[in-house]
Design an enzyme around this catalytic site. Sequence first.
Site, PDB file in Angstrom:
ATOM      1  N   SER A   1       0.811  -1.225   0.000  1.00 29.70           N
ATOM      2  CA  SER A   1       0.000   0.000   0.000  1.00 29.70           C
ATOM      3  C   SER A   1       0.836   1.262   0.000  1.00 29.70           C
ATOM      4  O   SER A   1       0.363   2.326   0.388  1.00 29.70           O
ATOM      5  CB  SER A   1      -0.942  -0.010   1.220  1.00 29.70           C
ATOM      6  OG  SER A   1      -1.870  -1.053   1.141  1.00 29.70           O
TER       7      SER A   1
ATOM      8  N   HIS B   1       2.588  -4.378   9.657  1.00 31.01           N
ATOM      9  CA  HIS B   1       1.365  -4.612   8.892  1.00 31.01           C
ATOM     10  C   HIS B   1       0.247  -5.094   9.819  1.00 31.01           C
ATOM     11  O   HIS B   1      -0.832  -5.427   9.353  1.00 31.01           O
ATOM     12  CB  HIS B   1       1.595  -5.679   7.810  1.00 31.01           C
ATOM     13  CG  HIS B   1       2.419  -5.208   6.652  1.00 31.01           C
ATOM     14  ND1 HIS B   1       2.281  -3.969   6.070  1.00 31.01           N
ATOM     15  CD2 HIS B   1       3.387  -5.849   5.934  1.00 31.01           C
ATOM     16  CE1 HIS B   1       3.135  -3.852   5.057  1.00 31.01           C
ATOM     17  NE2 HIS B   1       3.805  -4.976   4.960  1.00 31.01           N
TER      18      HIS B   1
ATOM     19  N   SER C   1      -0.466  -5.016  -6.997  1.00 34.15           N
ATOM     20  CA  SER C   1       0.922  -4.876  -6.557  1.00 34.15           C
ATOM     21  C   SER C   1       1.380  -6.117  -5.806  1.00 34.15           C
ATOM     22  O   SER C   1       2.505  -6.604  -5.987  1.00 34.15           O
ATOM     23  CB  SER C   1       1.055  -3.628  -5.673  1.00 34.15           C
ATOM     24  OG  SER C   1       2.385  -3.447  -5.250  1.00 34.15           O
TER      25      SER C   1
ATOM     26  N   ARG D   1       7.729  -0.921  -8.378  1.00 33.13           N
ATOM     27  CA  ARG D   1       7.090  -1.330  -9.630  1.00 33.13           C
ATOM     28  C   ARG D   1       6.602  -0.088 -10.354  1.00 33.13           C
ATOM     29  O   ARG D   1       7.372   0.648 -10.931  1.00 33.13           O
ATOM     30  CB  ARG D   1       5.973  -2.335  -9.343  1.00 33.13           C
ATOM     31  CG  ARG D   1       5.378  -2.945 -10.613  1.00 33.13           C
ATOM     32  CD  ARG D   1       4.343  -4.024 -10.318  1.00 33.13           C
ATOM     33  NE  ARG D   1       3.449  -4.144 -11.442  1.00 33.13           N
ATOM     34  CZ  ARG D   1       2.251  -3.570 -11.515  1.00 33.13           C
ATOM     35  NH1 ARG D   1       1.781  -2.864 -10.502  1.00 33.13           N
ATOM     36  NH2 ARG D   1       1.508  -3.715 -12.589  1.00 33.13           N
TER      37      ARG D   1
END
Length: 329
Positions: free
Chosen positions: A72, A139, A171, A295
């Site tokens: 994220s 996380h 992703s 990415r």
Amino acid sequence: MAKLPMNLRDDNVSEETKNLISSLPTDEDSQGKLCKYQGCWYYYNTLQAVINFQTNFQPQDTDIVLASFPKSGTTWLKALSIAILERAKHHSNDPLTHPLLSDNPHGIVPFFEIDMYLQTATPDLTKFSTSTPRLFSTHMPLHTMKEGLKDKDSPCKVVYLCRNIKDALISRWYFRCKYQNKEAAGSILESMFESFCSGVSFYGPFWDHAHSYWSGSLENPKQVLFMRFEALKSEPYVQVKRLAEFLGYPFTKEEEESGLINKIVELCSLRNLSGLEVNKTGKTWMNVDYDSYFRKGEVGDWKNYLTSEMENKIDMIIEEKLKGSGLRL
């Protein structure tokens, strides 16, 4: 046969934790066995790390925790936070000594449960003793992470970066395929999509994860900052300034006039970070290539991969799960 990443193996789980797992809801995905602890799904070794953290972490009042659901914008949030806190040391003297030029953001800001406490129940935190504030990441959902702070009224600051779940899914799909050396096949995406929709996925359900931090930010806005990836993309100057103010390191008028905020935005941009040698060749301690964390970093890239049926299914689930919360994703 390739060796499984440590968080997917069961070889570091204590007998006490195995007994706990036997009492928890369990399931599995394409990578391994999952169990649901405090409303969140973990691989067994990751659960052990969560418990290690909750039991042994000794917080300091000035600690800062950077939180997110996987894929994220975590790398970006870490880089920006590092640059904000380090600017007094590095922006005017020798910029070549800036830590982001010699190490990946994940190497500088470790995860509690997929780094520090995954390796050992009692990690050595002395390397952080000279830095104030200490920067960590997670996380875990907010209620689980706060158990490690030992005090529900802890003054530690928490920043949560939320991203459109459809972009996070794409992703995560690419990231998983890359570190498993697999082609990004549609069958893998479909399997991950179904897991996301059922809520039975690593760190899922997403809607509960985001809501834990959303409600935390409403209850205590001085302690928990809820940020959005999309806002950071569309107005980086405003959001970086907001982040600095929340962390307690606001930019001075002179810094703003000198263009320092824009310099930090550029330093931490995907284009710049992905081009650094350390991020082209380095690896995490679990042998994940640093370049796997870079990415596209785009908003709306999911439209190139998800069907309209998949889009509608996710949107309907999110709307239903968050009805009445005030949170829109």
